[in-house]
Design a protein around this motif. Sequence first.
Motif, short mmCIF file in Angstrom:
data_model
loop_
_atom_site.label_atom_id
_atom_site.label_comp_id
_atom_site.label_asym_id
_atom_site.label_seq_id
_atom_site.Cartn_x
_atom_site.Cartn_y
_atom_site.Cartn_z
N ALA A 180 -2.04 -22.32 24.70
CA ALA A 180 -2.12 -22.79 26.09
C ALA A 180 -2.39 -24.29 26.17
O ALA A 180 -2.19 -24.89 27.22
N LEU A 181 -2.84 -24.88 25.07
CA LEU A 181 -3.23 -26.29 25.08
C LEU A 181 -2.19 -27.16 24.37
O LEU A 181 -1.51 -26.69 23.44
N PRO A 182 -2.09 -28.43 24.75
CA PRO A 182 -1.18 -29.35 24.06
C PRO A 182 -1.83 -29.84 22.76
O PRO A 182 -2.63 -30.79 22.77
N LEU A 183 -1.54 -29.20 21.67
CA LEU A 183 -2.17 -29.53 20.41
C LEU A 183 -1.25 -29.16 19.25
O LEU A 183 -0.23 -28.51 19.43
N ARG A 184 -1.64 -29.57 18.04
CA ARG A 184 -0.92 -29.20 16.83
C ARG A 184 -1.62 -27.96 16.25
O ARG A 184 -2.78 -28.02 15.87
N GLN A 185 -0.88 -26.85 16.17
CA GLN A 185 -1.47 -25.58 15.74
C GLN A 185 -1.21 -25.33 14.26
O GLN A 185 -0.11 -25.49 13.77
N PHE A 186 -2.27 -24.93 13.56
CA PHE A 186 -2.17 -24.51 12.16
C PHE A 186 -2.72 -23.09 12.05
O PHE A 186 -3.64 -22.72 12.78
N THR A 187 -2.15 -22.33 11.16
CA THR A 187 -2.65 -20.97 10.89
C THR A 187 -2.89 -20.84 9.40
O THR A 187 -2.04 -21.24 8.59
N ILE A 188 -4.03 -20.30 9.01
CA ILE A 188 -4.31 -20.13 7.58
C ILE A 188 -4.43 -18.65 7.25
O ILE A 188 -4.84 -17.84 8.08
N GLY A 189 -4.05 -18.33 6.03
CA GLY A 189 -4.15 -16.96 5.55
C GLY A 189 -5.19 -16.85 4.46
O GLY A 189 -6.06 -17.71 4.30
N VAL A 190 -5.09 -15.78 3.69
CA VAL A 190 -6.07 -15.53 2.63
C VAL A 190 -5.84 -16.48 1.46
O VAL A 190 -4.81 -17.17 1.39
N LEU A 191 -6.77 -16.49 0.52
CA LEU A 191 -6.67 -17.36 -0.64
C LEU A 191 -5.62 -16.84 -1.62
O LEU A 191 -5.32 -15.65 -1.67
N GLU A 192 -5.08 -17.75 -2.42
CA GLU A 192 -4.25 -17.33 -3.54
C GLU A 192 -5.14 -16.58 -4.54
O GLU A 192 -6.36 -16.80 -4.61
N THR A 193 -4.51 -15.72 -5.33
CA THR A 193 -5.29 -14.86 -6.24
C THR A 193 -6.16 -15.68 -7.18
O THR A 193 -7.35 -15.38 -7.38
#
Length: 693
Positions: A180-193
């Motif tokens: 909803a906001l004017p921003l740069r979105q990042f998404t992170i997942g789980v760690l590498e093994t």
Amino acid sequence: MGDGDYFDFRGGVFHGPVTGVERGSPSDAVSNLLGTPALFTGRDEESERLLAALDPAGRVRVAAVAGLGGVGKTALALHVAHTARERGWFPGGALFVDMRGYDEVPSTSDHAVLSLLCALGGGEGREEDPYGRYRAELARRAPVLIVLDNVSDPARVAPVLPGEGNGHRVLITSREVQDALPLRQFTIGVLETEDACRLVDRSLREHDPEDRRAAEEPEAVRELVDLCGRLPLALLIAAALLRRRRPRPVTTLTAELREAADRVRALRFKGVDQYRRELALRPVFDVMYGRLEPETARVLRAFGQAPTPEVWMGSAVVLASMPIEELRPLLDDLVAASLLTADPGGELWRMHDLVQVYVRGVAAGDPQATEEARTARRHLLDVAETGLRAANNCLRPGSHPDAPDAFMGDYRRALNWLDAERRTLLGLAGWMDCDDPVTATTAMALGLNLDAYLHLRRAFHDWLEVARSAHRTARRLGDTVALAAACQSLGVCLNRLGRHEEGVPFLYRATELWAETENRRSEAGTWANLGAVLRQLGRHAEALEAHHRSLDLYSALGDRGSLGSVLGNYAIVLYALARYDDALRANATALSIHLELGNRSGEAGAYCFLGHLCMVAGRTAQAADEYLRSARLYLELDDPHSAATACLHMGHALRTLGRHAQADHILGIAAQLFTSAGAEEEAAEAGRPAEEA
């Protein structure tokens, strides 16, 4: 500054000191960042991407990090904030506010702006327009970095975003995507093994440098990492549990988690982390689940019933029991809430292992949800079993004449569906071990129908596991027909694994059971399988007898398609006995039937065998042509191993003709195809120089 010095609101009351603030002119640097995460591990790529976004030379003013609860968003944000300060990027300072968006009483924007004013030296912030005063303070300062942690509602942070100018930056963390906001979105997942394993090791050795368990039990640590789904919070809890049981090996904890009725509930430790957050997974998931709309929550529970964490759109529609156009917006909501991840194509979704454990537990704890889950599982199983039979009709025409023509006879379309749903189909087959006889019977039928596909993809170990489970389940249920099919499947699979002698008793037993149940078609197929195994064992007389029985049965049934397949195998036995003319006639009849019925796989096999017969007859150039024709057909059928075999024979024929450059080229293609099929030894043979061949 201590790790506990940050802004904290509970019940609308400010708790905690403002520390690390250098009072004075507006240009003085201020900072109340929490301490650098002590065990920060991995995340190099994510860190660099965030730093690139926050770079004062760039144009991004607000960046947000989203991800599943416990994935390490706060740790990443603080690591990046401290790194940015070390680079001298924000001479005006760095501020941190925990918005407590997932607590019972979240912080408001009023709380946030007052705390920020206080940190900036604006007094207690009682002016009539604290937001104006806040922006005025920022306007007079060198660039400041503001970290707003645990944001659940964009309306609570929008008022505290800086105005234009001065190079201020904001970094937001949230469990939801802030679209909803004017921003740069990042998404992170789980760690590498490897990073997850290092995190466990560091957690143990930081506490006790003499703790060598991670180094001494690497396989147990890898299993522990898998059981924790590589989720940082789960890994930190597991490490705390290991520290508490210092003398005991890692395997004791992995065994407990593996056998736990509810692994999410088992991953808890009495205490808090570096940032005073509870070391328990379930409360985190409870909040995330509790924020969902009822229909969205129902879809999540339905997804949790899938046999694997991956769900393709076809299975998603079946599980959710709703039209695709109604389902997609709900899936979008679940992705935005970090409870699902989506592949770029928008046709495949993944649920974290521990989220799946959690939602299954939620469903099991409510009678209505339990019935919904049971219905979803049975519906998926029924639809998948029907789809598998339809796909098999494309792979082996006529194998399931009663199945619907779901793929309109399109081989490639059927194979693409099988490839996409492979993990789901194998997972559904695993349900045959369940206590419910209805589910077990349908799952067993599905598993036994996977033979053709697993054979094509050379997934022999998966095939063996499914066949053994079917054999065990059929005996448990007293199902003679299924037991016959399981014996046949085991015999053929063991043969493909090179364990020919082991397969023979299963195949003989299958012929007896098929005869008892008067299933002549299946009996004929098993005799054909047995003939092929006996031929590989050099028991040619028995192999001929087995093929004769199969041919007689198929002839009586009028099954020309199967007759063509058996004639091809019969020709191979005749070839082994040096009865080349008889072999040529049998193969020619088989090829004619395959061409008549459009069995391209059978056609490809007949051309390849014709190449062998031409080689024996000294017609080497024709042999090369037949091998090429076979290879092309196999490639069209996406059967790289059979195509590679045909290319291998073609290469040898070309060498015999003295056409060495062409031979080397074709053998190189054979080696590549063998490699793509996972047959490394055969690839090495194909790539061997002529003098070594």
